[in-house]
Structure formats: structure tokens, C-alpha cells
Design an enzyme around this catalytic site. Structure first.
Site, PDB file in Angstrom:
ATOM      1  N   ARG A 147      -5.510   0.415  -6.607  1.00 36.36           N
ATOM      2  CA  ARG A 147      -4.334   1.087  -6.029  1.00 36.36           C
ATOM      3  C   ARG A 147      -3.906   2.285  -6.865  1.00 36.36           C
ATOM      4  O   ARG A 147      -3.272   3.206  -6.370  1.00 36.36           O
ATOM      5  CB  ARG A 147      -3.155   0.112  -5.914  1.00 36.36           C
ATOM      6  CG  ARG A 147      -3.368  -1.053  -4.960  1.00 36.36           C
ATOM      7  CD  ARG A 147      -2.035  -1.780  -4.730  1.00 36.36           C
ATOM      8  NE  ARG A 147      -2.210  -3.108  -4.161  1.00 36.36           N
ATOM      9  CZ  ARG A 147      -2.286  -3.383  -2.862  1.00 36.36           C
ATOM     10  NH1 ARG A 147      -2.232  -2.399  -1.984  1.00 36.36           N
ATOM     11  NH2 ARG A 147      -2.424  -4.619  -2.426  1.00 36.36           N
ATOM     12  N   ASP A 163      -4.470   1.069  11.052  1.00 34.08           N
ATOM     13  CA  ASP A 163      -5.873   0.763  11.318  1.00 34.08           C
ATOM     14  C   ASP A 163      -5.951   0.189  12.746  1.00 34.08           C
ATOM     15  O   ASP A 163      -5.968   0.939  13.718  1.00 34.08           O
ATOM     16  CB  ASP A 163      -6.312  -0.222  10.229  1.00 34.08           C
ATOM     17  CG  ASP A 163      -7.795  -0.494  10.162  1.00 34.08           C
ATOM     18  OD1 ASP A 163      -8.488  -0.238  11.145  1.00 34.08           O
ATOM     19  OD2 ASP A 163      -8.269  -0.973   9.120  1.00 34.08           O
ATOM     20  N   PHE A 191     -14.385   2.458   4.284  1.00 34.40           N
ATOM     21  CA  PHE A 191     -13.504   1.663   3.439  1.00 34.40           C
ATOM     22  C   PHE A 191     -12.827   2.581   2.431  1.00 34.40           C
ATOM     23  O   PHE A 191     -13.453   3.034   1.490  1.00 34.40           O
ATOM     24  CB  PHE A 191     -14.271   0.547   2.722  1.00 34.40           C
ATOM     25  CG  PHE A 191     -13.352  -0.523   2.247  1.00 34.40           C
ATOM     26  CD1 PHE A 191     -12.432  -0.258   1.234  1.00 34.40           C
ATOM     27  CD2 PHE A 191     -13.358  -1.773   2.834  1.00 34.40           C
ATOM     28  CE1 PHE A 191     -11.538  -1.230   0.809  1.00 34.40           C
ATOM     29  CE2 PHE A 191     -12.473  -2.752   2.409  1.00 34.40           C
ATOM     30  CZ  PHE A 191     -11.563  -2.480   1.401  1.00 34.40           C
ATOM     31  N   VAL A 192     -11.539   2.860   2.668  1.00 31.04           N
ATOM     32  CA  VAL A 192     -10.816   3.791   1.807  1.00 31.04           C
ATOM     33  C   VAL A 192      -9.958   3.038   0.804  1.00 31.04           C
ATOM     34  O   VAL A 192      -9.425   1.963   1.103  1.00 31.04           O
ATOM     35  CB  VAL A 192      -9.945   4.779   2.618  1.00 31.04           C
ATOM     36  CG1 VAL A 192     -10.827   5.779   3.353  1.00 31.04           C
ATOM     37  CG2 VAL A 192      -9.021   4.070   3.601  1.00 31.04           C
ATOM     38  N   GLY A 234       0.772  -1.241   0.000  1.00 33.62           N
ATOM     39  CA  GLY A 234       0.000   0.000   0.000  1.00 33.62           C
ATOM     40  C   GLY A 234       0.801   1.289   0.000  1.00 33.62           C
ATOM     41  O   GLY A 234       0.352   2.292  -0.540  1.00 33.62           O
ATOM     42  N   LYS A 275      -6.391   5.721  11.143  1.00 34.97           N
ATOM     43  CA  LYS A 275      -7.803   5.454  11.425  1.00 34.97           C
ATOM     44  C   LYS A 275      -7.928   5.089  12.918  1.00 34.97           C
ATOM     45  O   LYS A 275      -8.052   3.914  13.276  1.00 34.97           O
ATOM     46  CB  LYS A 275      -8.283   4.293  10.545  1.00 34.97           C
ATOM     47  CG  LYS A 275      -9.766   4.250  10.315  1.00 34.97           C
ATOM     48  CD  LYS A 275     -10.147   2.971   9.574  1.00 34.97           C
ATOM     49  CE  LYS A 275     -10.323   3.164   8.098  1.00 34.97           C
ATOM     50  NZ  LYS A 275     -10.885   1.945   7.444  1.00 34.97           N
ATOM     51  N   ASP A 282      -5.715  -0.646  -1.648  1.00 34.13           N
ATOM     52  CA  ASP A 282      -6.493  -1.503  -2.540  1.00 34.13           C
ATOM     53  C   ASP A 282      -7.837  -1.899  -1.963  1.00 34.13           C
ATOM     54  O   ASP A 282      -8.097  -1.777  -0.764  1.00 34.13           O
ATOM     55  CB  ASP A 282      -5.716  -2.800  -2.816  1.00 34.13           C
ATOM     56  CG  ASP A 282      -5.720  -3.753  -1.607  1.00 34.13           C
ATOM     57  OD1 ASP A 282      -5.439  -3.283  -0.491  1.00 34.13           O
ATOM     58  OD2 ASP A 282      -6.034  -4.949  -1.789  1.00 34.13           O
ATOM     59  N   GLU A 294       4.239   3.885   6.142  1.00 33.24           N
ATOM     60  CA  GLU A 294       2.970   3.152   6.012  1.00 33.24           C
ATOM     61  C   GLU A 294       1.952   3.984   5.239  1.00 33.24           C
ATOM     62  O   GLU A 294       2.011   5.209   5.240  1.00 33.24           O
ATOM     63  CB  GLU A 294       2.399   2.831   7.393  1.00 33.24           C
ATOM     64  CG  GLU A 294       2.728   1.445   7.921  1.00 33.24           C
ATOM     65  CD  GLU A 294       1.995   0.313   7.183  1.00 33.24           C
ATOM     66  OE1 GLU A 294       1.563   0.509   6.023  1.00 33.24           O
ATOM     67  OE2 GLU A 294       1.871  -0.770   7.773  1.00 33.24           O
ATOM     68  N   ASP A 295       1.013   3.297   4.625  1.00 32.44           N
ATOM     69  CA  ASP A 295      -0.085   4.023   3.984  1.00 32.44           C
ATOM     70  C   ASP A 295      -1.213   4.267   4.989  1.00 32.44           C
ATOM     71  O   ASP A 295      -1.808   5.336   4.999  1.00 32.44           O
ATOM     72  CB  ASP A 295      -0.606   3.289   2.742  1.00 32.44           C
ATOM     73  CG  ASP A 295      -1.010   1.855   3.035  1.00 32.44           C
ATOM     74  OD1 ASP A 295      -0.501   1.276   4.016  1.00 32.44           O
ATOM     75  OD2 ASP A 295      -1.839   1.298   2.302  1.00 32.44           O
TER      76      ASP A 295
HETATM   77  C1  PRP Z   1      -2.644  -2.481   5.274  1.00 30.58           C
HETATM   78  C2  PRP Z   1      -1.757  -1.288   5.547  1.00 30.58           C
HETATM   79  C3  PRP Z   1      -1.071  -1.641   6.824  1.00 30.58           C
HETATM   80  C4  PRP Z   1      -2.085  -2.499   7.533  1.00 30.58           C
HETATM   81  C5  PRP Z   1      -2.785  -1.682   8.570  1.00 30.58           C
HETATM   82  O1  PRP Z   1      -1.928  -3.451   4.588  1.00 30.58           O
HETATM   83  O2  PRP Z   1      -0.834  -1.072   4.514  1.00 30.58           O
HETATM   84  O3  PRP Z   1       0.142  -2.339   6.608  1.00 30.58           O
HETATM   85  O4  PRP Z   1      -3.031  -2.950   6.556  1.00 30.58           O
HETATM   86  O5  PRP Z   1      -3.740  -2.453   9.238  1.00 30.58           O
HETATM   87  P1  PRP Z   1      -3.665  -2.744  10.789  1.00 30.58           P
HETATM   88  O6  PRP Z   1      -3.293  -1.460  11.491  1.00 30.58           O
HETATM   89  O7  PRP Z   1      -5.079  -3.164  11.119  1.00 30.58           O
HETATM   90  O8  PRP Z   1      -2.670  -3.825  11.016  1.00 30.58           O
HETATM   91  P2  PRP Z   1      -2.621  -4.716   3.889  1.00 30.58           P
HETATM   92  O9  PRP Z   1      -2.539  -5.901   4.806  1.00 30.58           O
HETATM   93  O10 PRP Z   1      -3.974  -4.318   3.390  1.00 30.58           O
HETATM   94  O11 PRP Z   1      -1.619  -5.016   2.690  1.00 30.58           O
HETATM   95  P3  PRP Z   1      -1.313  -4.148   1.384  1.00 30.58           P
HETATM   96  O12 PRP Z   1      -0.643  -2.868   1.842  1.00 30.58           O
HETATM   97  O13 PRP Z   1      -0.389  -5.027   0.622  1.00 30.58           O
HETATM   98  O14 PRP Z   1      -2.611  -3.885   0.674  1.00 30.58           O
END
Ligand code: PRP
Length: 187
Positions: free
Chosen positions: A167, A105, A154-155, A46, A133, A161, A101-102
Site C-alpha cells: 500500500r 472494479d 492487478f494494480v 485502500g 476498471k 494492496d 474510493e481508490d
Molecule cells: C477494494 C476497493 C473497493 C473494492 C472495489 O477494496 O477499495 O472498495 O475493492 O471492488 P468491487 O468494485 O469489485 O467491489 P478491498 O476489498 O480490496 O479492501 P481494501 O481497500 O481494504 O484493500
């Protein structure tokens, strides 16, 4: 049918992203000097777009590395169980590290990375995340630079993604519920 038709509304526009990424870069430029040569660790997938825009605005010498972390399952919520899909190429012992990080959550992914990195004895670790978030947080994690706080929606877009797609949307959008409601949680 365009990808954009699956977006209910734009949460952060391209212009707002451009302005905020420049502000974050300025904050980082005020903290780091060439002497530190930090390693920016982009958390795939991400954060790739944020990293690409951020790194071009940083004026201090730095290196870039990549790490991919996955939660088990690809639903709309994190399970708290994470694993390393791709580890760093670099050794971070004695180095200054910036985790890029993107979105943060529940915090489980970042918590895992921070605990894992601590065992590798870096000199310092800071965290920059484009989105935060906080309403979803299950574990407290320190954030040094934050782009935007976002609501519990849901962003997608700008690297984020849904089911590995969207993406490339150049802004942060809120997905229409119908695109993800059919997918069972944790799938
Ligand atoms: C997303 C995002 C963080 C994580 C945050 O990655 O990039 O790494 O989730 O969530 P959390 O705080 O609840 O742990 P994802 O697993 O969707 O992988 P991606 O970046 O490859 O889409």
C-alpha cells in the site's frame, strides 16, 4: 529484494498522480461551497492515501469520516457479498456526502454503499474514485469524479494492496503475475 521488484511496470507515476489529484480537487472545488460542508467518506483501507492527498487540495469546508467494507474472501476478484467492518461515526441524514474510493472494479462494494446510504436519507451523494476498471463491471454504478481508467491488470500501490502489503508504494504499479498466481482465487 525490494517491494518494487514485484512490480512489472509503473501504470501511473507519482507525478501523474499528483497532477490528476489536483485536477480532481479543482473539479470538486468548482462544485462545492462552504455552505454545503460535505462529509468525505473514505472507504478503507485502500482510499486512505488518495483521501489524504485530495483533502489537502480542497478549498471548501468539509468533514472526513471513514468506513471499512470487506468482500468475503481476499482473492483477486470480488464475490459480490460485502459486509461493513467499520461504520461511519457521523450521521449523514440531511448531509451532502462524497464517497472516496481508490478503485471501482465489479461495482458491488460501491453499489452496496450507495444502497445502504440511501436508507440514511442524505441530501446528496457523489462518488469520487481514483481508479476505474470498467472492463470488470458487474453492476452499474454512478461515478462523478474519476482519476484514471485502468486495464484489467492487478494494480497495487498508493493505498492499493496485494495481501495487505504494497500500500505504501507511492505510484500505481502492475504486479508481476508470479506474486499472485500462487494464491487460489477467492482465498
Ligand atoms: C477494494 C476497493 C473497493 C473494492 C472495489 O477494496 O477499495 O472498495 O475493492 O471492488 P468491487 O468494485 O469489485 O467491489 P478491498 O476489498 O480490496 O479492501 P481494501 O481497500 O481494504 O484493500
Amino acid at each position: 529484494m525490494s517491494m518494487h521488484d514485484d512490480v512489472a511496470r509503473i501504470l501511473v507515476s507519482e507525478e501523474a498522480l499528483r497532477v490528476r489529484v489536483a485536477e480532481i480537487a479543482a473539479e470538486m472545488n468548482a462544485i462545492y461551497t462552504d455552505a454545503e460542508v460535505p462529509i468525505l467518506v473514505c472507504i478503507l483501507k485502500g482510499a486512505f492515501m488518495f483521501l489524504a492527498d485530495l483533502t489537502r487540495q480542497l478549498t471548501f469546508r468539509h468533514e472526513i469520516d471513514f468506513m471499512e467494507i470487506s468482500s468475503y474472501g481476499h482473492g483477486t476478484s470480488s464475490t459480490g457479498v460485502v459486509r461493513i467492518l467499520l461504520d461511519l461515526a457521523s450521521t449523514i441524514e440531511g448531509r451532502n456526502v462524497v464517497i472516496v474510493e481508490d478503485i471501482v472494479d465489479t461495482g458491488h462494494t460501491l453499489d452496496y454503499i450507495l444502497r445502504n446510504f440511501a436508507t440514511r436519507q442524505p441530501t446528496s451523494v457523489r462518488v469520487v474514485t481514483l481508479l476505474n476498471k470498467p472492463s470488470r463491471r458487474e453492476v452499474e454504478v454512478p461515478l462523478d469524479f474519476v482519476g484514471f481508467e485502468v486495464p484489467n491488470e492487478f494494480v497495487l500501490g498508493y493505498g492499493l494492496d496485494f495481501a495487505e502489503q504494497y500500500r505504501n508504494i507511492p505510484y500505481i504499479g502492475i504486479a508481476k503475475p508470479e506474486i499472485y498466481q500462487a494464491i487460489p482465487e477467492g482465498d
